[in-house]
Design an enzyme around this catalytic site. Structure first.
Site, PDB file in Angstrom:
ATOM      1  N   SER A 137      -6.843   0.479   0.690  1.00 25.53           N
ATOM      2  CA  SER A 137      -5.640   1.107   1.233  1.00 25.53           C
ATOM      3  C   SER A 137      -5.782   1.309   2.745  1.00 25.53           C
ATOM      4  O   SER A 137      -4.921   0.907   3.536  1.00 25.53           O
ATOM      5  CB  SER A 137      -5.434   2.453   0.514  1.00 25.53           C
ATOM      6  N   ASP A 182       0.830  -1.205   0.000  1.00 29.08           N
ATOM      7  CA  ASP A 182       0.000   0.000   0.000  1.00 29.08           C
ATOM      8  C   ASP A 182       0.860   1.247   0.000  1.00 29.08           C
ATOM      9  O   ASP A 182       0.546   2.242  -0.660  1.00 29.08           O
ATOM     10  CB  ASP A 182      -0.949   0.022   1.208  1.00 29.08           C
TER      11      ASP A 182
END
Ligand code: URA
Length: 424
Positions: A185, A163
């Site tokens: 995310s 991420d």
């Protein structure tokens, strides 16, 4: 199994569904550097344009979690609950909330980031306290959680590294604004963090990421589903961010206001939201017999704050820094303040030095905006409405430009609820 990056991109470009194998491979290969930035940019854009279904989002999130370490707090003597806000102007709620929930018997592992753009970062705020440090080892984190019950610290590089890389890429390729990518995310980091329960504060309004209510609701339900599927008890509140929270936006200014809340005072909206989120966190962690409002009144939340700050090297009794330069903006007319735009105040605080444009930039501890009235209050023409704080008076002009249309004075104001909807 190995796939071809171009085939994966074509699948999503042509509105197809990515298979579990394709998702696992592309996230892992991108993290290792075997899929190039330009290929991941094309895939992120195809996802932004064509979306992902619930299975794809869950698999994408799981693959990002699997790219790094996963923390485990199950050996602690108390349950854990965390809160994540999608970010807003004057949103200092984590500061009073974490020690408050700890004072109620639930441990809060809050692994935070720094602010980018007009919304401030929790770590930047706490760093205005002399001596306080954001970086903790995993052992220090665990020890503080057991002893104090609350930790707010920097998320280490080991959590969801996929991420980290992908978010930086999305930031420069116009692919941040995709609900599947935002949800995966945020949730990959929160699930990897290991909290048992999670309360999401999804903000909607001019000062928020989500300007539109339907988008905020979709983001909230996507994140609640991801958390629930991963075994984390997850609840979301959708809350108003058309007006700044409280009466301050800026790092040391917000710490000062948070301490007022912990002392049993502070602005009504900050107290309301802190308590609403505390009740949700406690319930999600299985604690329903403690009243957090009582813990603000009897000083135990303040004690937990002092121990939390001191455990990370901060001096809770030290004076907070004050801006050498201040500029007062008067009310333009007499009447009822009917608008005080969150985005405009956030941009002004940022231009005064409270926020950063690039992640390497330093932030000022003292810069920010202090509000002397909120929508619904009566004001008299010429009375101080805002005070701008900065280290550098050259910054006033651009800050004032951002405030040009921020304020309206009229004869009425329609009160909006702060907590708009709950999603579980
Ligand atoms: N915050 C995150 O952590 N990720 C996003 O994609 C957007 C906001």
């Amino acid at each position: 199994m190995s796939f071809d990056a171009v085939d994966v991109i074509r699948t999503k470009r042509d509105k197809g569904e990515l298979s579990d194998g394709q998702i696992d491979w592309v996230i892992d290969a991108y993290t290792r550097g075997a899929v190039a930035d330009e290929q991941m940019s094309a895939l992120a854009m195809a996802i932004l344009l064509n979306g992902m279904n619930r299975r794809e989002i869950a698999r994408w999130t799981a693959a990002m979690i699997a790219s790094g370490e996963r923390m485990d707090f199950t050996k602690l003597s108390r349950p854990t609950a965390d809160k994540h806000s999608t970010g807003g102007v004057g949103d200092k709620i984590t500061l009073p909330l974490a020690p408050l929930v700890a004072a109620c018997g639930v441990a809060v592992p809050q692994l935070s980031g720094r602010g980018l753009g007009h919304t401030g970062g929790t770590l930047d705020k706490l760093e205005s306290i002399p001596g306080w440090r954001a970086a903790l080892s995993n052992d220090e984190l665990m020890h503080q959680l057991e002893e104090v019950g609350a930790v707010i610290c920097a998320a280490g590089d080991g959590l969801a590294p996929a991420d980290k890389k992908l978010y930086a890429l999305r930031d420069v390729t116009g692919t941040v604004e995709s609900i599947p990518l935002i949800a995966s995310s945020i949730m990959s980091k929160k699930i990897a963090e290991g909290t048992g329960a999670l309360v999401l504060d999804v903000k909607v309004g001019s000062g928020a990421f989500m300007k539109d209510f339907d988008d905020a609701r979709e983001l909230a339900s996507t994140m609640v589903a991801l958390g629930t599927d991963a075994g984390v008890k997850t609840v979301a509140l959708i809350t108003d961010m058309s007006v700044p929270l409280g009466l301050t936006a800026g790092n040391a200014l917000e710490v000062r206001e948070s301490v007022e809340v912990l002392a049993g005072g502070g602005p009504a909206d900050v107290v309301e939201l802190t308590l609403a989120l505390a009740v949700e966190m406690l319930a999600a962690a299985g604690v329903t017999d403690v009243d957090p409002a009582e813990k603000l009144r009897d000083g135990t939340a303040m004690d937990a704050w002092r121990r939390m700050v001191a455990a990370q090297g901060g001096d809770p009794a030290a004076s907070l820094p004050v801006a050498p330069e201040q500029h007062v903006v008067p009310a333009p007319a007499s009447g009822m303040l009917s608008k005080l735009d969150a985005l405009a105040v956030g941009v002004a605080a940022w231009r005064l030095g409270a926020g950063r444009a690039r992640k390497e930039d330093p932030v000022s501890a003292v810069a920010g905006v202090e509000l002397h009235a909120k929508p619904g209050d009566h004001v008299a023409e010429g009375q101080p409405l805002l005070t701008l704080h900065t280290d550098d008076p050259a910054r006033f002009e651009r800050a004032l430009e951002s405030l040009a249309d921020a304020v309206e004075v009229s004869t009425s104001y329609e009160v909006k609820p702060l907590v708009i909807e709950r999603i579980a």
